[in-house]
Design an enzyme around this catalytic site. Structure first.
Site, PDB file in Angstrom:
ATOM      1  N   PRO A  36       0.809  -1.214   0.000  1.00  0.00           N
ATOM      2  CA  PRO A  36       0.000   0.000   0.000  1.00  0.00           C
ATOM      3  C   PRO A  36       0.847   1.271   0.000  1.00  0.00           C
ATOM      4  O   PRO A  36       1.726   1.442   0.843  1.00  0.00           O
ATOM      5  CB  PRO A  36      -0.807  -0.104   1.308  1.00  0.00           C
ATOM      6  N   GLU A  37       0.594   2.112  -0.975  1.00  0.00           N
ATOM      7  CA  GLU A  37       1.167   3.454  -1.017  1.00  0.00           C
ATOM      8  C   GLU A  37      -0.008   4.429  -0.995  1.00  0.00           C
ATOM      9  O   GLU A  37      -1.128   4.022  -0.705  1.00  0.00           O
ATOM     10  CB  GLU A  37       2.028   3.611  -2.281  1.00  0.00           C
TER      11      GLU A  37
END
Length: 287
Positions: free
Chosen positions: A2-3
DNA sequence: CACTGAGCCTGCTAGC
DNA sequence: TGCTAGCAGGCTCAGT
Protein backbone atom coordinates in the site's frame (compact mmCIF):
# COMPACT_ATOMS: atom_id res chain seq x y z
CA UNK A 1 2.20 -2.86 -1.03
CA UNK A 2 0.00 0.00 0.00
CA UNK A 3 1.17 3.45 -1.02
CA UNK A 4 -0.80 6.68 -1.19
CA UNK A 5 -3.49 5.52 -3.69
CA UNK A 6 -4.16 2.30 -1.80
CA UNK A 7 -4.27 4.03 1.57
CA UNK A 8 -6.54 6.72 0.16
CA UNK A 9 -8.88 4.03 -1.18
CA UNK A 10 -9.05 2.40 2.23
CA UNK A 11 -9.71 5.79 3.79
CA UNK A 12 -12.54 6.54 1.36
CA UNK A 13 -14.25 3.22 1.97
CA UNK A 14 -13.88 3.34 5.74
CA UNK A 15 -14.83 6.97 6.37
CA UNK A 16 -18.61 6.64 5.80
CA UNK A 17 -18.63 3.21 7.45
CA UNK A 18 -16.89 4.16 10.69
CA UNK A 19 -18.10 7.73 11.13
CA UNK A 20 -20.31 8.03 14.19
CA UNK A 21 -19.63 4.54 15.48
CA UNK A 22 -18.55 4.02 19.09
CA UNK A 23 -15.72 1.63 19.92
CA UNK A 24 -16.79 -1.09 22.34
CA UNK A 25 -13.61 -3.13 22.57
CA UNK A 26 -10.16 -3.89 21.24
CA UNK A 27 -8.38 -7.23 20.92
CA UNK A 28 -4.68 -7.51 20.16
CA UNK A 29 -3.52 -10.85 18.77
CA UNK A 30 0.09 -9.92 17.98
CA UNK A 31 1.73 -7.68 20.58
CA UNK A 32 4.07 -5.86 18.17
CA UNK A 33 1.18 -4.65 16.03
CA UNK A 34 0.44 -2.09 18.74
CA UNK A 35 3.15 0.53 18.37
CA UNK A 36 2.10 3.08 20.98
CA UNK A 37 1.33 3.49 23.85
CA UNK A 38 0.92 0.43 26.13
CA UNK A 39 -2.06 -1.85 25.62
CA UNK A 40 -3.65 -0.57 28.81
CA UNK A 41 -3.20 3.08 27.81
CA UNK A 42 -4.40 2.34 24.29
CA UNK A 43 -7.59 0.72 25.52
CA UNK A 44 -8.16 3.53 28.00
CA UNK A 45 -7.87 6.16 25.22
CA UNK A 46 -9.86 4.31 22.59
CA UNK A 47 -12.62 2.20 24.12
CA UNK A 48 -15.78 4.28 24.46
CA UNK A 49 -14.51 6.75 21.86
CA UNK A 50 -16.68 7.86 18.97
CA UNK A 51 -15.24 8.02 15.44
CA UNK A 52 -15.56 11.51 13.97
CA UNK A 53 -14.03 10.58 10.60
CA UNK A 54 -11.22 8.79 8.80
CA UNK A 55 -8.43 10.85 7.23
CA UNK A 56 -5.03 10.17 5.71
CA UNK A 57 -1.57 11.69 5.91
CA UNK A 58 0.97 10.17 3.55
CA UNK A 59 0.58 6.41 3.96
CA UNK A 60 -0.93 6.75 7.42
CA UNK A 61 -4.64 6.20 8.10
CA UNK A 62 -6.08 8.30 10.93
CA UNK A 63 -9.27 7.11 12.58
CA UNK A 64 -10.19 10.33 14.32
CA UNK A 65 -12.02 10.29 17.62
CA UNK A 66 -14.34 12.97 18.91
CA UNK A 67 -11.85 13.60 21.74
CA UNK A 68 -9.39 15.05 19.20
CA UNK A 69 -6.99 12.14 19.34
CA UNK A 70 -6.74 9.48 16.64
CA UNK A 71 -6.01 5.83 16.06
CA UNK A 72 -3.27 5.70 13.45
CA UNK A 73 -2.84 2.64 11.24
CA UNK A 74 0.14 2.00 8.97
CA UNK A 75 -0.44 -0.95 6.63
CA UNK A 76 3.27 -1.23 5.68
CA UNK A 77 3.60 -4.22 3.34
CA UNK A 78 0.65 -6.53 3.83
CA UNK A 79 -1.72 -4.84 6.27
CA UNK A 80 -5.45 -4.82 5.54
CA UNK A 81 -8.25 -3.04 7.36
CA UNK A 82 -11.56 -4.77 6.78
CA UNK A 83 -14.92 -3.52 7.97
CA UNK A 84 -17.62 -6.06 8.76
CA UNK A 85 -21.17 -4.80 9.40
CA UNK A 86 -22.07 -7.81 11.50
CA UNK A 87 -19.48 -9.48 13.71
CA UNK A 88 -21.72 -12.55 14.05
CA UNK A 89 -21.32 -13.61 10.41
CA UNK A 90 -18.70 -16.22 9.63
CA UNK A 91 -15.17 -14.99 9.00
CA UNK A 92 -12.85 -16.36 6.36
CA UNK A 93 -11.16 -19.07 8.41
CA UNK A 94 -8.07 -19.37 6.22
CA UNK A 95 -7.19 -15.77 7.03
CA UNK A 96 -7.80 -15.94 10.78
CA UNK A 97 -4.15 -16.85 11.36
CA UNK A 98 -3.18 -13.38 10.13
CA UNK A 99 -5.74 -11.46 12.17
CA UNK A 100 -3.53 -9.21 14.29
CA UNK A 101 -6.04 -6.85 15.90
CA UNK A 102 -9.81 -6.32 16.14
CA UNK A 103 -12.00 -3.35 16.99
CA UNK A 104 -15.61 -4.00 17.93
CA UNK A 105 -18.28 -1.31 17.83
CA UNK A 106 -21.32 -0.91 20.06
CA UNK A 107 -23.72 -1.62 17.18
CA UNK A 108 -22.27 -5.09 16.54
CA UNK A 109 -20.03 -4.19 13.61
CA UNK A 110 -16.25 -4.62 13.66
CA UNK A 111 -13.01 -3.48 12.06
CA UNK A 112 -10.38 -6.18 11.53
CA UNK A 113 -6.67 -5.72 10.94
CA UNK A 114 -5.05 -8.52 8.94
CA UNK A 115 -1.30 -8.51 8.32
CA UNK A 116 0.61 -11.56 7.13
CA UNK A 117 4.10 -10.14 7.58
CA UNK A 118 3.39 -8.40 10.88
CA UNK A 119 5.05 -5.14 9.76
CA UNK A 120 1.91 -3.03 10.11
CA UNK A 121 1.44 -0.74 13.10
CA UNK A 122 -1.52 0.57 15.09
CA UNK A 123 -1.17 3.39 17.60
CA UNK A 124 -3.17 5.94 19.53
CA UNK A 125 -1.97 9.54 19.21
CA UNK A 126 -3.15 12.40 21.39
CA UNK A 127 -3.81 15.77 19.71
CA UNK A 128 -0.30 16.90 20.69
CA UNK A 129 1.28 13.73 19.33
CA UNK A 130 -0.63 14.20 16.07
CA UNK A 131 0.98 17.62 15.68
CA UNK A 132 4.42 16.08 16.07
CA UNK A 133 3.58 13.41 13.54
CA UNK A 134 2.34 15.99 11.07
CA UNK A 135 5.60 17.89 11.37
CA UNK A 136 7.63 14.80 10.45
CA UNK A 137 5.89 14.26 7.13
CA UNK A 138 6.54 16.07 3.87
CA UNK A 139 4.23 17.62 1.30
CA UNK A 140 1.09 15.77 0.12
CA UNK A 141 1.63 15.13 -3.59
CA UNK A 142 -2.07 15.30 -4.50
CA UNK A 143 -2.72 18.55 -2.67
CA UNK A 144 -2.76 21.85 -4.60
CA UNK A 145 0.34 23.11 -2.80
CA UNK A 146 2.44 20.40 -4.48
CA UNK A 147 3.50 22.50 -7.46
CA UNK A 148 6.42 22.05 -9.85
CA UNK A 149 8.08 25.01 -8.14
CA UNK A 150 7.75 23.37 -4.73
CA UNK A 151 9.12 20.11 -6.10
CA UNK A 152 12.06 21.98 -7.65
CA UNK A 153 12.82 23.66 -4.32
CA UNK A 154 12.72 20.30 -2.52
CA UNK A 155 15.02 18.61 -5.04
CA UNK A 156 17.52 21.42 -5.51
CA UNK A 157 17.95 22.01 -1.78
CA UNK A 158 19.42 18.53 -1.48
CA UNK A 159 22.17 16.60 -3.15
CA UNK A 160 20.78 13.09 -3.07
CA UNK A 161 19.98 10.28 -5.46
CA UNK A 162 16.49 10.98 -6.76
CA UNK A 163 14.98 7.60 -5.94
CA UNK A 164 15.75 7.48 -2.21
CA UNK A 165 14.81 11.14 -2.04
CA UNK A 166 11.35 10.51 -3.52
CA UNK A 167 10.87 7.61 -1.10
CA UNK A 168 11.72 9.83 1.87
CA UNK A 169 8.40 10.46 3.62
CA UNK A 170 9.78 13.58 5.29
CA UNK A 171 10.16 15.18 1.85
CA UNK A 172 7.10 13.90 -0.05
CA UNK A 173 4.55 11.84 1.89
CA UNK A 174 2.95 8.84 0.26
CA UNK A 175 5.24 7.65 -2.52
CA UNK A 176 6.53 4.07 -2.38
CA UNK A 177 8.55 1.82 -4.64
CA UNK A 178 5.86 1.19 -7.27
CA UNK A 179 4.88 4.77 -7.98
CA UNK A 180 8.44 6.09 -7.77
CA UNK A 181 9.66 3.63 -10.41
CA UNK A 182 6.63 4.49 -12.57
CA UNK A 183 7.12 8.24 -12.16
CA UNK A 184 10.84 8.09 -12.95
CA UNK A 185 10.20 5.97 -16.03
CA UNK A 186 7.56 8.35 -17.35
CA UNK A 187 9.73 11.39 -16.76
CA UNK A 188 12.78 9.60 -18.21
CA UNK A 189 14.93 10.18 -15.13
CA UNK A 190 17.54 7.65 -14.01
CA UNK A 191 16.92 6.52 -10.40
CA UNK A 192 20.52 7.41 -9.43
CA UNK A 193 20.25 10.93 -10.85
CA UNK A 194 21.44 13.54 -8.35
CA UNK A 195 18.52 15.74 -7.29
CA UNK A 196 20.60 18.93 -7.32
CA UNK A 197 21.57 18.43 -10.95
CA UNK A 198 18.09 18.05 -12.40
CA UNK A 199 17.05 20.65 -14.95
CA UNK A 200 13.75 22.52 -15.12
CA UNK A 201 12.35 20.35 -17.92
CA UNK A 202 13.04 17.12 -16.04
CA UNK A 203 11.58 18.50 -12.82
CA UNK A 204 8.42 19.63 -14.61
CA UNK A 205 8.14 16.20 -16.24
CA UNK A 206 8.65 14.49 -12.89
CA UNK A 207 6.00 16.65 -11.24
CA UNK A 208 3.50 15.85 -13.99
CA UNK A 209 4.37 12.15 -13.79
CA UNK A 210 3.93 11.93 -10.01
CA UNK A 211 0.56 13.69 -10.08
CA UNK A 212 -0.69 11.67 -13.07
CA UNK A 213 0.48 8.32 -11.77
CA UNK A 214 -1.00 8.87 -8.30
CA UNK A 215 -4.31 10.38 -9.40
CA UNK A 216 -4.90 7.64 -11.97
CA UNK A 217 -4.19 5.02 -9.33
CA UNK A 218 -6.58 6.69 -6.87
CA UNK A 219 -9.29 6.79 -9.54
CA UNK A 220 -8.76 3.06 -10.12
CA UNK A 221 -8.84 2.26 -6.38
CA UNK A 222 -5.16 1.38 -6.12
CA UNK A 223 -2.85 -1.34 -7.44
CA UNK A 224 -3.41 -4.92 -6.30
CA UNK A 225 -0.40 -7.11 -7.00
CA UNK A 226 -1.10 -9.58 -4.22
CA UNK A 227 -2.39 -8.53 -0.84
CA UNK A 228 -3.84 -5.06 -1.09
CA UNK A 229 -7.62 -4.73 -0.57
CA UNK A 230 -9.92 -1.78 0.16
CA UNK A 231 -11.76 -1.40 3.46
CA UNK A 232 -14.45 -3.64 2.02
CA UNK A 233 -12.09 -6.32 0.75
CA UNK A 234 -12.13 -5.26 -2.92
CA UNK A 235 -8.93 -5.36 -5.01
CA UNK A 236 -7.80 -2.32 -7.01
CA UNK A 237 -7.71 -2.02 -10.80
CA UNK A 238 -4.60 0.08 -11.40
CA UNK A 239 -2.23 -2.86 -11.98
CA UNK A 240 -2.98 -2.82 -15.72
CA UNK A 241 -1.72 0.78 -15.89
CA UNK A 242 1.76 0.02 -14.57
CA UNK A 243 4.25 0.45 -17.39
CA UNK A 244 7.48 -0.81 -15.85
CA UNK A 245 7.08 -1.91 -12.22
CA UNK A 246 6.99 -5.68 -11.91
CA UNK A 247 8.82 -6.32 -15.20
CA UNK A 248 11.98 -8.37 -14.97
CA UNK A 249 15.43 -7.18 -16.00
CA UNK A 250 16.08 -8.06 -19.64
CA UNK A 251 12.46 -7.50 -20.61
CA UNK A 252 12.21 -5.10 -23.58
CA UNK A 253 11.41 -1.51 -22.57
CA UNK A 254 7.76 -0.74 -23.44
CA UNK A 255 8.93 2.50 -25.08
CA UNK A 256 12.17 1.69 -26.91
CA UNK A 257 12.66 -2.06 -26.70
CA UNK A 258 16.03 -1.93 -24.95
CA UNK A 259 16.51 -4.53 -22.20
CA UNK A 260 15.40 -3.18 -18.83
CA UNK A 261 17.87 -3.16 -15.96
CA UNK A 262 17.53 -3.66 -12.23
CA UNK A 263 19.53 -2.03 -9.45
CA UNK A 264 19.24 -2.15 -5.69
CA UNK A 265 19.11 1.46 -4.54
CA UNK A 266 18.62 2.26 -0.89
CA UNK A 267 17.71 -1.41 -0.29
CA UNK A 268 14.88 -1.26 -2.86
CA UNK A 269 14.75 -3.13 -6.11
CA UNK A 270 14.61 -0.58 -8.90
CA UNK A 271 13.62 -1.32 -12.48
CA UNK A 272 14.43 1.18 -15.22
CA UNK A 273 15.36 1.55 -18.89
CA UNK A 274 19.04 2.44 -19.31
CA UNK A 275 18.27 3.88 -22.74
CA UNK A 276 15.26 6.06 -21.89
CA UNK A 277 16.43 7.04 -18.40
CA UNK A 278 19.92 8.35 -19.01
CA UNK A 279 22.36 9.51 -16.38
CA UNK A 280 24.08 12.70 -17.47
CA UNK A 281 27.62 12.07 -18.64
CA UNK A 282 29.99 13.69 -16.18
CA UNK A 283 33.32 14.30 -17.81
CA UNK A 284 36.25 14.42 -15.44
CA UNK A 285 39.35 16.45 -16.20
CA UNK A 286 42.49 14.54 -17.22
CA UNK A 287 45.24 14.33 -14.71
C1' DC B 1 24.20 15.85 5.49
C1' DA B 2 24.12 11.63 2.73
C1' DC B 3 24.40 7.06 2.68
C1' DT B 4 24.72 1.97 4.31
C1' DG B 5 23.26 -2.01 6.71
C1' DA B 6 20.67 -4.52 10.23
C1' DG B 7 16.32 -5.78 11.93
C1' DC B 8 11.52 -6.69 11.73
C1' DC B 9 8.42 -10.90 9.23
C1' DT B 10 6.61 -14.78 6.27
C1' DG B 11 4.90 -16.31 1.65
C1' DC B 12 6.56 -17.13 -2.62
C1' DT B 13 9.81 -18.40 -6.19
C1' DA B 14 14.07 -19.62 -8.42
C1' DG B 15 17.27 -22.97 -8.62
C1' DC B 16 19.05 -27.19 -7.54
C1' DT C 1 8.83 -33.64 -7.91
C1' DG C 2 10.49 -31.82 -3.59
C1' DC C 3 13.32 -29.07 -1.00
C1' DT C 4 15.63 -24.90 0.57
C1' DA C 5 17.88 -20.44 0.30
C1' DG C 6 16.99 -16.06 -0.65
C1' DC C 7 14.08 -12.39 -2.13
C1' DA C 8 10.47 -8.84 -1.32
C1' DG C 9 9.90 -4.31 1.07
C1' DG C 10 8.46 0.49 4.56
C1' DC C 11 10.48 2.26 8.17
C1' DT C 12 13.64 3.11 12.19
C1' DC C 13 17.94 3.13 14.27
C1' DA C 14 22.94 2.91 14.57
C1' DG C 15 27.16 3.66 12.43
C1' DT C 16 30.45 5.66 8.72
Amino acid sequence: MPELPEVETVRRTLDPLLRGRTIAGFTLNWHRTLEHPTLEAFEYSVVGGQVSGVSRRGKLILIRLSTGGAITVHLRMTGELLFRPDARTIRNSTREAYLRAEFSFTDGSELLFYDTRKFGKIAYRSPDELLGLEARLGVEPLEPDFTADILAALLLARRRQIKPLLLDQAVIAGLGNIYVDESLFRSRIHPLQLSSELGAISIDALHTAIVDVLSTAVALHGTTLRDYRSGLGEPGENQSRLRIYGLKPGTPCPDCGSPLERLVIGQRGSIFCPNCQLLPVIDTPRQ
